[in-house]
Design a protein around this motif. Structure first.
Motif, short mmCIF file in Angstrom:
data_model
loop_
_atom_site.label_atom_id
_atom_site.label_comp_id
_atom_site.label_asym_id
_atom_site.label_seq_id
_atom_site.Cartn_x
_atom_site.Cartn_y
_atom_site.Cartn_z
N GLN A 1 0.84 -1.19 0.00
CA GLN A 1 0.00 0.00 0.00
C GLN A 1 0.89 1.25 0.00
O GLN A 1 1.79 1.37 0.82
CB GLN A 1 -0.89 0.01 1.24
CG GLN A 1 -1.91 1.13 1.26
CD GLN A 1 -3.09 0.87 0.35
OE1 GLN A 1 -3.24 -0.24 -0.19
NE2 GLN A 1 -3.92 1.86 0.16
N VAL A 2 0.62 2.16 -0.91
CA VAL A 2 1.38 3.40 -1.01
C VAL A 2 0.57 4.52 -0.39
O VAL A 2 -0.63 4.66 -0.65
CB VAL A 2 1.69 3.73 -2.48
CG1 VAL A 2 2.33 5.09 -2.61
CG2 VAL A 2 2.60 2.64 -3.08
N THR A 28 5.36 4.53 -7.59
CA THR A 28 4.09 4.73 -8.28
C THR A 28 4.36 4.92 -9.76
O THR A 28 5.50 5.18 -10.16
CB THR A 28 3.34 5.96 -7.75
OG1 THR A 28 4.17 7.11 -7.93
CG2 THR A 28 2.99 5.80 -6.28
N TYR A 29 3.33 4.84 -10.54
CA TYR A 29 3.45 5.05 -11.98
C TYR A 29 2.77 6.35 -12.36
O TYR A 29 3.14 7.39 -11.80
CB TYR A 29 2.91 3.82 -12.72
CG TYR A 29 3.80 2.62 -12.51
CD1 TYR A 29 3.54 1.69 -11.50
CD2 TYR A 29 4.93 2.43 -13.30
CE1 TYR A 29 4.39 0.61 -11.29
CE2 TYR A 29 5.78 1.34 -13.09
CZ TYR A 29 5.50 0.45 -12.09
OH TYR A 29 6.35 -0.61 -11.89
N ARG A 96 -1.36 5.56 -9.80
CA ARG A 96 -1.66 4.22 -10.32
C ARG A 96 -0.57 3.27 -9.87
O ARG A 96 0.61 3.64 -9.82
CB ARG A 96 -1.74 4.25 -11.85
CG ARG A 96 -2.66 5.28 -12.44
CD ARG A 96 -2.94 5.02 -13.89
NE ARG A 96 -3.95 3.97 -14.04
CZ ARG A 96 -4.63 3.75 -15.16
NH1 ARG A 96 -4.39 4.50 -16.23
NH2 ARG A 96 -5.51 2.79 -15.24
N ARG A 97 -0.92 2.03 -9.60
CA ARG A 97 0.07 1.04 -9.16
C ARG A 97 0.57 0.19 -10.31
O ARG A 97 1.50 -0.61 -10.12
CB ARG A 97 -0.51 0.13 -8.08
CG ARG A 97 -1.68 -0.72 -8.54
CD ARG A 97 -2.25 -1.51 -7.39
NE ARG A 97 -3.45 -2.23 -7.75
CZ ARG A 97 -4.41 -2.56 -6.90
NH1 ARG A 97 -4.28 -2.23 -5.61
NH2 ARG A 97 -5.47 -3.23 -7.29
N ASP A 110 -5.42 4.05 -8.06
CA ASP A 110 -5.47 3.07 -6.98
C ASP A 110 -5.20 3.67 -5.60
O ASP A 110 -5.63 3.13 -4.59
CB ASP A 110 -4.44 1.97 -7.25
CG ASP A 110 -4.63 1.33 -8.60
OD1 ASP A 110 -3.78 1.54 -9.50
OD2 ASP A 110 -5.66 0.63 -8.77
N TYR A 111 -4.47 4.75 -5.57
CA TYR A 111 -4.08 5.36 -4.29
C TYR A 111 -4.48 6.84 -4.31
O TYR A 111 -4.36 7.52 -5.33
CB TYR A 111 -2.57 5.26 -4.07
CG TYR A 111 -2.02 3.86 -4.17
CD1 TYR A 111 -1.14 3.51 -5.19
CD2 TYR A 111 -2.36 2.89 -3.24
CE1 TYR A 111 -0.63 2.23 -5.29
CE2 TYR A 111 -1.87 1.60 -3.34
CZ TYR A 111 -0.99 1.28 -4.36
OH TYR A 111 -0.49 0.01 -4.46
#
Length: 122
Positions: A1-2, A28-29, A96-97, A110-111
């Motif tokens: 989890q970020v 992360t992307y 985004r992951r 996502d985060y």
């Protein structure tokens, strides 16, 4: 989890500038900035690819806002110039992951960070 932590919000007069920063606790992307005004849905502001070569902006901020990132520091920034009262909102950072193109929709991330308040007075 970020985890994502935003900073840099505040109160500024119309025509002024603010710089928002978002620090990620891990890799992360693509990353983006969204904003949510009272009584409104969260809306896309800007996004950037992992390489920084691809950027997207909502039309209302083009030419005024600039998104950038520093992958060595896991940070993404949003330089906001010529601010207007209608820019007033809570600004959220998103990431985004997976290694995909930036997205302009909430479901594409996502985060999320908790947000930082930006208030522009007229």
């Amino acid at each position: 989890q970020v985890q994502l932590d935003e900073s840099g919000g505040g109160l500024v007069q119309a025509g002024g500038s603010l710089k928002l920063s978002c620090a990620a606790s891990g890799r992360t992307y693509a990353m983006g900035w969204f904003r949510q005004a009272p009584g409104k849905e969260r809306a896309f502001v800007a996004a950037i690819s992992w390489s920084g070569n691809i950027t997207y902006y909502v039309n209302s901020v083009k030419g005024r806002f600039t998104i950038s990132r520093d992958n060595a520091k896991n940070t993404v920034n949003l330089q906001m110039n010529s601010l207007k009262p209608e820019d007033t909102a809570v600004y959220h950072c998103a990431a985004r992951r997976a290694d995909r193109l930036p997205s302009a929709i909430v479901a594409g991330y996502d985060y999320w960070g908790q947000g930082t308040q930006v208030t522009v007075s007229s």
